[in-house]
Motif scaffolding. Structure first.
Motif: not given
Length: 147
Positions: A108-109, A132, A139
């Motif tokens: 997922t994001s 993220a 990240r």
């Protein structure tokens, strides 16, 4: 993970706990992780298979200054769809925090990594690290550390 350890200032934010404990506190800290190395290790059957490992090394930055590093080893525990069990350590000069997550690919994001322990001032902590993506090899990390 207090910013006091890193930059000589109070934590980015601290708030008193939850309904579970009136004495529990949460600290937050934001860092940027930049990947420096990665390697897929093919074990057993040729090609992606159970037990293969993905090893990643990252440098950790705060306000553009390198403050530590992160290493993680992910093991393929399911193929089609792919799932990886990942164990990692975030290390700064005064402390380390360990984390664990089950990743589903494609990921997922954003992913929340459970904090499983630590050392130094963070030897008895819990919480999670929200990760993220911010590009192919970078990240943004937000640590939510509970004591």
């Amino acid at each position: 993970m207090a910013a006091a350890v890193i930059a000589g200032a109070p934590p980015a934010s601290a708030s008193t706990g939850s309904a579970h404990s009136a004495h529990q506190q949460t600290e937050t800290l934001q860092l940027v992780a930049k990947q420096t190395q990665s390697q897929l290790i093919d074990v057993g059957k040729k090609g992606r298979s159970l037990g293969d490992e993905l090893v990643i090394a990252e440098d950790l930055y705060q306000n553009g200054k390198k403050v530590g590093d992160h290493s993680v080893v992910c093991t393929y525990v399911h193929i089609g769809p792919d799932e990886l069990q990942c164990l990692g350590t975030f290390s700064l000069p005064q402390w380390q925090i360990t984390g664990q997550a089950l990743l589903h690919l494609p990921s997922t994001s954003a992913v929340d990594v459970a904090i499983t322990g630590g050392s130094g001032a963070y030897s008895a902590v819990g919480g999670y690290v929200h990760t993220a993506p911010a590009g192919a090899t970078e990240r943004h990390l937000t640590f939510h550390v509970t004591r």
